[in-house]
Structure formats: structure tokens, C-alpha cells
Design an enzyme around this catalytic site. Structure first.
Site, PDB file in Angstrom:
ATOM      1  N   GLU A   6     -36.314  10.481  31.708  1.00 49.08           N
ATOM      2  CA  GLU A   6     -36.304  11.939  31.544  1.00 49.08           C
ATOM      3  C   GLU A   6     -35.602  12.184  30.213  1.00 49.08           C
ATOM      4  O   GLU A   6     -34.393  12.017  30.097  1.00 49.08           O
ATOM      5  CB  GLU A   6     -35.566  12.562  32.726  1.00 49.08           C
ATOM      6  N   CYS A  63     -32.264  20.194  28.824  1.00 51.32           N
ATOM      7  CA  CYS A  63     -33.538  19.655  28.337  1.00 51.32           C
ATOM      8  C   CYS A  63     -34.700  20.608  28.616  1.00 51.32           C
ATOM      9  O   CYS A  63     -35.754  20.473  28.017  1.00 51.32           O
ATOM     10  CB  CYS A  63     -33.789  18.293  28.954  1.00 51.32           C
TER      11      CYS A  63
HETATM   12  P1  NAD Z   1     -26.551  10.541  21.380  1.00 57.16           P
HETATM   13  O1  NAD Z   1     -27.591   9.867  20.590  1.00 57.16           O
HETATM   14  O2  NAD Z   1     -25.150  10.578  20.883  1.00 57.16           O
HETATM   15  O3  NAD Z   1     -26.566   9.877  22.843  1.00 57.16           O
HETATM   16  C1  NAD Z   1     -25.555  10.073  23.729  1.00 57.16           C
HETATM   17  C2  NAD Z   1     -26.048   9.944  25.162  1.00 57.16           C
HETATM   18  O4  NAD Z   1     -26.918   8.837  25.313  1.00 57.16           O
HETATM   19  C3  NAD Z   1     -24.871   9.659  26.054  1.00 57.16           C
HETATM   20  O5  NAD Z   1     -25.149  10.159  27.341  1.00 57.16           O
HETATM   21  C4  NAD Z   1     -24.810   8.137  26.014  1.00 57.16           C
HETATM   22  O6  NAD Z   1     -24.124   7.629  27.133  1.00 57.16           O
HETATM   23  C5  NAD Z   1     -26.265   7.770  26.009  1.00 57.16           C
HETATM   24  N1  NAD Z   1     -26.559   6.563  25.265  1.00 57.16           N
HETATM   25  C6  NAD Z   1     -26.497   6.370  23.932  1.00 57.16           C
HETATM   26  N2  NAD Z   1     -26.867   5.114  23.618  1.00 57.16           N
HETATM   27  C7  NAD Z   1     -27.167   4.499  24.781  1.00 57.16           C
HETATM   28  C8  NAD Z   1     -27.628   3.197  25.123  1.00 57.16           C
HETATM   29  N3  NAD Z   1     -27.891   2.280  24.199  1.00 57.16           N
HETATM   30  N4  NAD Z   1     -27.812   2.923  26.420  1.00 57.16           N
HETATM   31  C9  NAD Z   1     -27.595   3.849  27.384  1.00 57.16           C
HETATM   32  N5  NAD Z   1     -27.185   5.101  27.111  1.00 57.16           N
HETATM   33  C10 NAD Z   1     -26.978   5.413  25.836  1.00 57.16           C
HETATM   34  O7  NAD Z   1     -27.072  11.993  21.662  1.00 57.16           O
HETATM   35  P2  NAD Z   1     -26.268  13.310  22.038  1.00 57.16           P
HETATM   36  O8  NAD Z   1     -25.614  13.865  20.817  1.00 57.16           O
HETATM   37  O9  NAD Z   1     -25.379  13.075  23.200  1.00 57.16           O
HETATM   38  O10 NAD Z   1     -27.460  14.230  22.487  1.00 57.16           O
HETATM   39  C11 NAD Z   1     -28.438  14.552  21.556  1.00 57.16           C
HETATM   40  C12 NAD Z   1     -29.794  14.602  22.147  1.00 57.16           C
HETATM   41  O11 NAD Z   1     -29.876  13.940  23.377  1.00 57.16           O
HETATM   42  C13 NAD Z   1     -30.211  16.011  22.474  1.00 57.16           C
HETATM   43  O12 NAD Z   1     -30.788  16.616  21.360  1.00 57.16           O
HETATM   44  C14 NAD Z   1     -31.182  15.837  23.591  1.00 57.16           C
HETATM   45  O13 NAD Z   1     -32.472  15.653  23.088  1.00 57.16           O
HETATM   46  C15 NAD Z   1     -30.824  14.561  24.226  1.00 57.16           C
HETATM   47  N6  NAD Z   1     -30.273  14.726  25.575  1.00 57.16           N
HETATM   48  C16 NAD Z   1     -31.155  14.929  26.577  1.00 57.16           C
HETATM   49  C17 NAD Z   1     -30.687  15.094  27.854  1.00 57.16           C
HETATM   50  C18 NAD Z   1     -31.629  15.372  28.993  1.00 57.16           C
HETATM   51  O14 NAD Z   1     -31.212  15.933  29.979  1.00 57.16           O
HETATM   52  N7  NAD Z   1     -32.880  14.958  28.909  1.00 57.16           N
HETATM   53  C19 NAD Z   1     -29.321  15.040  28.101  1.00 57.16           C
HETATM   54  C20 NAD Z   1     -28.441  14.784  27.046  1.00 57.16           C
HETATM   55  C21 NAD Z   1     -28.939  14.618  25.772  1.00 57.16           C
END
Ligand code: NAD
Length: 479
Positions: free
Chosen positions: A253, A287
């Protein structure tokens, strides 16, 4: 000093709390004021190995536990969570900064989702078909897929951990879950509720720490038979590639960039009244947040004026203040992203109708923002803002609006507002999206599947599909 209102942080492995003992730690921060909430211990390699081994052992037992017993334990855990509701709400507001009303809404959804999954445990059905052998029995059964590795983000931390846990356990799987390093508290409280409800040790393990290291270690292990991930699309692609090496199925997701088509026959006051709270819910970090508003010529100016007026009236502040309608952004990355995306849009000729700036210097408060006249090649029209920014554009022709709505590689949620039933039908048929809201933003129904198409992911959570994600099919032919 860690906050006394916060919860202790530890690895929860095989029914034991593991922390200290030289484990590396990282801070968990209150996004409203930057205060330290707690120090999160990181899982060591030995912790991850222990989690994998206990998950495998526990799976052998849990898969044989009758469905009604699995269901009873899940529903008992939910009952305990209900009793501890306000503690969850406090933790969500501390960690994410969300207003208390939104934290309560998240907990309500979490509980509903877990009840749905707990009850569905009793409705996992196989079937028989006619054998081609004279006395044969041809049986098609559904079995739990095996130990699951799950990864959840920071924006809705209780819901996105709780619904994964309940669905996997309902199906008879064990699970190792890694909540976000920024919001680990509510997941540990959920695990505690399961332990108190009598869940055998090892069926649910919670590991904390460096996401890349944990996901690589767990997904590469032959113990793990299924991966469930909610989070950014680029990370989802990496995890899907890792899982592909083991041919492990994945439910993804990922991000969205939801379009909203507002037709000239819609009731504009009603659309604005629904759109503004949905746009700025969770400070836009959802999202399924409505983001690209395409508004038909005849109603465009009125929509902009009413939407902007309502946006200016939003009270931004401390989530613990009952008057607050929007809390801070959840972390410094979102603040930097807002600055970058808004500056880029303005550089492309966009007009700032309201907002656009950080509020204060301590936490991550940001003004609810409305941008107009944003060209399609501006970054914000292509990268999900995941923050409190609404983009309003105009359209004349319906086909053009649908084409614009569908032009991105995402397809999680899409919305349209019209009082014309023919248009409603066309929009529901043509929008390329896992979820389409016609005259509503409401998808909070655990009995219906939640998931995207295109680069927003594949597979669903919730609904019967949400349990199905943790099952495999077996054909037994007895001659
Ligand atoms: P980011 O790239 O810093 O990622 C952080 C998130 O991803 C954290 O939850 C982290 O635990 C997880 N993560 C990162 N690398 C990982 C890996 N290798 N393995 C497992 N988990 C990993 O992004 P951000 O600044 O936190 O969020 C930016 C973007 O993330 C948003 O623009 C959005 O598109 C997306 N997002 C989507 C959802 C959703 O509900 N679909 C939720 C949070 C973020």
C-alpha cells in the site's frame, strides 16, 4: 529526559521485552515542540534471528489453533484496547501531533478493522469439487501462508499496524512487525493487549530500529512467507525486489496523489464543507488525501473563494488543545518537502491563495496552504505532497479532467462530485484508481477492501481480500 506520559520502548520478541544491554538507540520526538519522548532501542542481529525463530515456532502452533479460538483472542485484545483507548489517543497525539479528535477517530477505525478481521477468522472457507475418481474426494482448502514480515509508516501508526496484525492472526499466520521508527508506541500497546488477551508467545513479535537493515534481514530469511508494506513508493519497490528473490508474495500500500473532479452541477458549499477537513486531516499526511482539485469553469471561482476562506479559518496548533483542528507535520522531512514543493510551484508561476510558510521555530507546524494556477510540470503536480497543500486547477471538458486525473503513475484514491448520474457512472468507470469516491470522501469501512493500482501498490487490506492476502490455496485429491 524522556517524557513520563510516553510508553517504555523495547523489542517485543517471544513474549519478552528486550531493551538496554548495549543496544543502539535513537530518539522519538514530539513533532509539536521537538521534545524528546523516548529513546528507541534498535534490534540487534541476534534479536532479529530470535524474532524469526520464535515466529516460525509459534506459527506451527497458531495455525492449528481453531478459528473460533483465534477469533476470541483477537476480540479479547480489542476489548482491552477499548479499555485503554485514551492511553492510545495520548500516544498518537504525542508521536504524530494529531489533534485528539483525529487520534480518537484513528483508534475507532483501528478497533473496527480489528473486529472485522477477528470475526472473519470464522469465515475462511474452502470447497469441494466432484472428483473424477470413482470414490475420490477433491478438496480445495485455504491455509495460512506462514510467518509474515510487516512494515508500517508513521502517519496512521495504530491503524496501519493494528489491521495488519489482526488480519494475519485471523488467517492463522504469525507476524513480525516493524512500526515506524518515529511512532513505535501504539504498536507496542497493541502487542501488550494481545499478550494480555492470551496470545501465545512468538505469534506476534515487534521489532524496532533501522528500517533498511530490518527489512533486508527479515525479507531475505526463508522463514518469512509473506510481506506486507505500507509506505513510500520508492521503498515499496526496493522491498518488492527483495521479496522477489525468495518469490515471497507482497501486499503493497504505497503513495497516492488523489485527484478530485468537481463538476459544475455539484453543490459547491457541500463539496467545500467535505473537502477542507478531508484535505487537512492529519496535516495532509494521508495516502488518500484529496490533493489535485480539478474544478469545472462555471464553479471554479466560487469554489476557490469558499475553499480558501475555509482553509484560512483552520486552527493550527497543539494536538492536545481541543480547539486545534490541524496539528504539526510529523517530522522535519515533511517540513523540508513543503518548502521545496511550494517554492518549486511558485517558480513555475503558481499563485499562493493562502499559507505557504512554517509557523514558529520549535516544532513542525505549517500553514494550511492553497495553490492555484500550478502547471502540470511543477513537482507538486507529480510528487505526492503528503502535507497540508491543496492544489486547485480548472477544467472545461469532462474528458480532459479525466485524462488529467489519470495522468500520474499513482492510483490509490480518486474522488468526483456531481449531481448527474450519467456523469457519476462515467467517472466511476474511467478513473484509474483502487478506490473511487463519488460525492463522498468516506472509505473508512473495514468490510470493504483498501488498496491501489498502478504504482500505488497491489493487494488489499480490509474486506475479505484483506484476510485472503494471508492465505494460500491447497488442492487435495483423495483417491
Ligand atoms: P521516507 O523515504 O523517509 O520513508 C520513511 C518511511 O519508510 C518510514 O516509515 C520508514 O520506516 C520506512 N522505510 C524507509 N526505508 C525502509 C526500508 N528500506 N525498509 C522498510 N521500511 C523503510 O519517506 P517519508 O518522508 O517518511 O514519507 C514520504 C512519502 O512516503 C510520502 O510522500 C508518501 O508518499 C509516502 N508515505 C505513504 C504512506 C501510506 O500510507 N501509503 C505512509 C507514509 C509515507
Amino acid at each position: 529526559m524522556p517524557s513520563p506520559e510516553y510508553v517504555p520502548l523495547y523489542q517485543w520478541i517471544n513474549g519478552e521485552r528486550l531493551s538496554g544491554a548495549g543496544r543502539e538507540t535513537s530518539p522519538v520526538i514530539n513533532p509539536f515542540n521537538g521534545d524528546l519522548l523516548g529513546e528507541m532501542p534498535h534490534a540487534t542481529d541476534a534479536d532479529l534471528e530470535a524474532a524469526l525463530q520464535s515466529s516460525q515456532r509459534a506459527f506451527r502452533q497458531w495455525r492449528k489453533t481453531p478459528a473460533w479460538e483465534r477469533s476470541a483472542i483477537i476480540l479479547k485484545a480489542v476489548e482491552l484496547m477499548r479499555e485503554r483507548f485514551e492511553q492510545f489517543v495520548t500516544i498518537l497525539t504525542l508521536e504524530v501531533g494529531k489533534p485528539l479528535a483525529e487520534a480518537r477517530m484513528e483508534m475507532g477505525l483501528t478497533i473496527d478493522s480489528m473486529i472485522w478481521a477477528g470475526e472473519e477468522a470464522k469465515r475462511i472457507y474452502g470447497r469441494t469439487v466432484e472428483s473424477r475418481l470413482p470414490h475420490g474426494r477433491a478438496i480445495i482448502s485455504r491455509e495460512p501462508i506462514g510467518p509474515v514480515a510487516a512494515f508500517a509508516p508513521w502517519n496512521v501508526p495504530a491503524l496501519l499496524t493494528g489491521r495488519k496484525i489482526a488480519a494475519a492472526l485471523a488467517a492463522g499466520c504469525s507476524m513480525i512487525i516493524k512500526p515506524s521508527e518515529e511512532t513505535p508506541g501504539s504498536c507496542l500497546l497493541i502487542a501488550q493487549a494481545f499478550a494480555d488477551a492470551g496470545l501465545p508467545a512468538g505469534v506476534l513479535n515487534v521489532v524496532l530500529g533501522d528500517p533498511a537493515h530490518i527489512s533486508r534481514t527479515l525479507i531475505s530469511s526463508p522463514v518469512i512467507r509473506k510481506v506486507s508494506f505500507t509506505g513510500p513508493t520508492p521503498v515499496g519497490k526496493e522491498l518488492a525486489a527483495l521479496a522477489a528473490e525468495q518469490v515471497t508474495p507482497v501486499t503493497m500500500e504505497l503513495g497516492g496523489h488523489a485527484p478530485v473532479i468537481v463538476c459544475d452541477d455539484a453543490d459547491i458549499d457541500a463539496v467545500v464543507a467535505a473537502s477542507v477537513p478531508n484535505k487537512f486531516f492529519n496535516a495532509g499526511a494521508s495516502c488518500i488525501a484529496p490533493t489535485r482539485f480539478y474544478v469545472q469553469d462555471a464553479v471554479h471561482d466560487a469554489f476557490v473563494e469558499k475553499f480558501t476562506t475555509a482553509t484560512k479559518a483552520i486552527r493550527v496548533g497543539d494536538g492536545f488543545d481541543p480547539a486545534t483542528q490541524m496539528g504539526p507535520l510529523a517530522n522535519a522531512r515533511r517540513l523540508a518537502a513543503m518548502d521545496r514543493l511550494i517554492a518549486d510551484a511558485l517558480g513555475h508561476g503558481a499563485i499562493l491563495a493562502t499559507g505557504g510558510k512554517r509557523i514558529g521555530d520549535d516544532g513542525f507546524l505549517f500553514e494550511p496552504t492553497v495553490l492555484l494556477n500550478v502547471p502540470e510540470d511543477a513537482q507538486i503536480m507529480n510528487d505526492e505532497p503528503f502535507g497540508p497543500v491543496a492544489i486547485i486547477s480548472r477544467f472545461s471538458d469532462m474528458d480532459d479532467a479525466i485524462e488529467k486525473a489519470n495522468r500520474l503513475p499513482f492510483g490509490l484514491a480518486a474522488y468526483a462530485f456531481t449531481s448527474n448520474t450519467t456523469r457519476a457512472q462515467t467517472l466511476s468507470d474511467e478513473l484509474e484508481s483502487g478506490m473511487v469516491g463519488i460525492n463522498t470522501y468516506y472509505f473508512g469501512m473495514p468490510e470493504a477492501p483498501f488498496g491501489g493500482v498502478k504504482q500505488s501498490g497491489y493487494g488489499s487490506e480490509n474486506g475479505t481480500e484483506g484476510i485472503d492476502a494471508y492465505l494460500v490455496t491447497k488442492f487435495t485429491h483423495q483417491g
